[in-house]
Scaffold this motif. Structure first.
Motif, short mmCIF file in Angstrom:
data_model
loop_
_atom_site.label_atom_id
_atom_site.label_comp_id
_atom_site.label_asym_id
_atom_site.label_seq_id
_atom_site.Cartn_x
_atom_site.Cartn_y
_atom_site.Cartn_z
N LEU A 1 -62.89 1.17 14.94
CA LEU A 1 -62.15 -0.09 15.00
C LEU A 1 -62.27 -0.93 13.61
N SER B 1 -67.66 3.51 13.03
CA SER B 1 -66.63 2.95 14.04
C SER B 1 -65.11 3.14 13.79
N GLY C 1 -63.90 1.13 21.02
CA GLY C 1 -63.03 0.27 20.14
C GLY C 1 -61.54 0.53 20.37
#
Ligand SMILES: [Zn+2]
Length: 454
Positions: A39, A37, A338
Motif C-alpha cells: 500500500l 507493504s 491493503g
C-alpha cells in the motif's frame, strides 16, 4: 580414496560460506519483499479560510456577511494507491479521500467540483470521496452568477483551484504506508428529536435533546504511518452535526468537528493530517447546540472548543491504542494487505408523495450518489446526502468489515434522508426531506450489497 588437501578443504569452506551467505541474502530479500507493504499513500492539507467576508451556510435566517475568523478552515486529502510492484493488485487503482471544513457541496457544486477533479486526475467516479464536515459556521458555495454573492462566487472558484492543488500535492508525495484502525466512543453527539407538548397537551417532535433516541457514539479512527513508524495521518469518523454555533453566529469556524481536527493535529504534530468525516448525523447535534457565539467570558471554555477538544481527545486515545499490523502477518491472517477496491452507483430514489407530512405537491424522484471502497479490511461508504443516524448504524451493523466509515455529505448534497418509521412522528428532518419513506431501506440495502461485492 584420495585425500583432500588443506588447499581443497579451504576452497570447499569458501564455496560453502559464499553459498550460505548468498542463500541467506536471497531469502532475506524475499522476506523483505514479503513484509513490504503493497500500500502507498500520500497526504496534503490546504487552508481554505475565506479571505473576504462571505455569506454563511446553514441557516436561512442569517442574511449578513461573516465577521472575523475564530479558527481556520482546511481541506485535507489522503490518497491511497498501489506500488508498481509486479503482481500487485493495486497497480493503477487509487482512492482519493477529501475532507473539507465546509457545510457540504450544495446547489450543483458537488457535480461541478467532482467533474473538474475526475477529469484533472483521470479518476474513476468510485475513486473520489469529496466530503464536508457540515460546519454551519463556514461559507456557502455557489456557482450561480445571478443569485450568488460575488465574494462567495470568488471563494468557490478559488476553492476549486485549491482542491486541485492539494490533491496533486497528495498524489505527488505518495510512498509506502502501514495502516490500522480502532474504535472509540464519545458522548459529544446527542439525538436532537425531542418530544414536546404544548399547553393543550398535543405532542410534536422539535429540535432539542432526546436522550432516549438512538445516538451512534462510535469514533472510528484510522492510523497511518510510514514503514519506519513515523506518524502521517489520523482519519476519524463521528456522527454529529457541526452546529454548536447557530444562526446568530457570524464568526468563521470549523465548529466541533473542525476544532477536533485542529486539536488532534496540535497534539500529534502539525505534519500529521487529521481528517474528519461526518458520520450519519441527520438527527444528531452536539450536546450544546445552535449557540449565538463563542462565549468569551472569563473562566468559561467556549462550547465548540470544549466539545471539539473532548472529541479530539478520544480520537487521540483511540489512535494511540492502534497497533499497526506487520503487513506479512496481516495478509496471513486475512487482513488483505491493503488492497484497494471501490464501487459507485447513482440510485434513483422515490420522491415523497403529496399526502406525506404536510407537503403540497409530489416530490420528483431524486438521484443519490453512493460510493463504497475498501483499503485492506477498512471500508468506506460515501453517501451524497444527510442520512439520519439509524441508517448509518444499519449499514455498519450489516457491513462485512469490522471498521466501516459512513461518510455523509459525500459526492452530493440531496438533503435529509430519514428512516421509514420516523415518518409517523414527523419533525424537521422528515418535513424537509424530499424522499419517500421507503427510500432509506433502498440506500441501506444497496450500500451493504456494494460492501459485500468489493
Ligand atoms: Zn444538516
Amino acid at each position: 580414496m584420495r585425500k583432500l588437501s588443506v588447499f581443497s578443504i579451504k576452497r570447499i569452506i569458501i564455496i560453502v560460506t559464499v553459498f550460505t551467505i548468498g542463500l541467506f541474502l536471497a531469502t532475506s530479500s524475499i522476506q523483505s519483499k514479503e513484509s513490504r507493504s503493497v500500500l502507498q499513500a500520500g497526504t496534503a492539507k490546504v487552508d481554505i479560510t475565506p479571505k473576504k467576508p462571505v455569506k454563511m451556510a446553514g441557516y436561512s435566517s442569517r442574511t449578513g456577511l461573516s465577521k472575523g475568523v475564530h479558527d481556520p478552515l482546511s481541506a485535507r486529502v489522503v490518497v491511497f494507491g498501489g506500488t508498481p510492484l509486479r503482481g500487485n493488485p493495486n497497480n493503477g487503482k487509487r482512492l482519493v479521500l477529501v475532507s473539507t471544513d465546509l457545510i457540504g457541496f450544495y446547489d450543483g457544486t458537488a457535480e461541478y467540483m467532482r467533474k473538474v477533479i475526475l477529469d484533472e486526475f483521470q479518476l474513476e467516479q468510485s475513486e473520489l470521496f469529496l466530503s464536508a464536515i457540515h460546519t454551519h459556521a463556514g461559507p456557502s458555495l455557489t456557482i450561480n452568477k445571478e443569485k450568488g454573492h460575488p465574494n462567495n462566487l470568488e471563494y468557490t472558484e478559488r476553492l476549486k483551484v485549491k482542491l486541485i492543488e492539494v490533491i496533486r500535492k497528495a498524489l505527488s508525495n505518495m510512498g509506502p504506508v502501514n495502516i490500522g484502525a480502532g474504535i472509540g466512543y464519545s458522548p459529544v453527539g446527542m439525538n436532537r428529536r425531542e418530544l414536546k407538548f404544548d399547553s393543550s397537551g398535543n405532542s410534536s417532535i422539535r429540535l432539542g435533546r432526546n436522550p432516549y433516541g438512538p445516538t451512534d457514539k462510535e469514533v472510528l479512527v484510522v492510523k497511518m504511518t510510514k514503514p519506519n513508524g513515523r506518524l502521517i495521518a489520523a482519519l476519524f469518523d463521528y456522527a454529529s452535526h457541526a452546529t454548536c454555533l447557530g444562526g446568530k453566529n457570524y464568526t468563521i469556524s470549523g465548529d466541533v468537528l473542525g476544532l477536533a481536527e485542529q486539536f488532534v493535529e496540535k497534539i500529534l504534530g502539525e505534519d500529521v493530517i487529521a481528517a474528519a468525516f461526518a458520520g450519519a448525523s441527520g438527527n444528531i447535534d452536539p450536546w450544546f447546540r445552535v449557540l449565538p457565539a463563542f462565549n468569551n467570558e472569563p473562566g468559561w471554555i467556549p462550547e465548540p472548543v470544549l466539545l471539539g477538544t473532548m472529541l479530539g481527545e478520544e480520537v487521540v486515545h483511540t489512535f494511540r491504542d492502534i497497533e499497526i499490523p506487520v503487513p506479512a502477518f496481516a495478509r496471513k491472517h486475512g487482513d488483505g494487505g491493503g488492497e484497494i477496491a471501490s464501487a459507485f452507483v447513482t440510485l434513483e430514489l422515490p420522491g415523497k408523495p403529496r399526502n406525506e407530512t404536510a407537503i403540497e405537491k409530489d416530490c420528483p424522484p431524486t438521484p443519490l450518489n453512493l460510493t463504497a471502497a475498501r483499503v485492506g479490511d477498512i471500508a468506506f461508504v460515501g453517501i451524497g446526502c444527510e442520512v439520519l443516524t439509524e441508517i448509518g448504524m444499519a449499514i455498519k451493523a450489516a457491513s462485512p468489515y469490522k471498521h466501516t466509515f459512513v461518510i455523509t455529505h459525500c459526492n452530493g448534497a440531496a438533503g435529509y434522508l430519514p428512516p421509514e418509521h420516523l415518518y409517523i412522528e414527523g419533525g424537521y428532518e422528515i418535513k424537509s426531506s424530499r424522499f419517500a419513506p421507503q427510500a432509506a431501506d433502498m440506500v441501506v440495502k444497496n450500500a451493504v450489497k456494494m460492501l459485500h461485492e468489493l
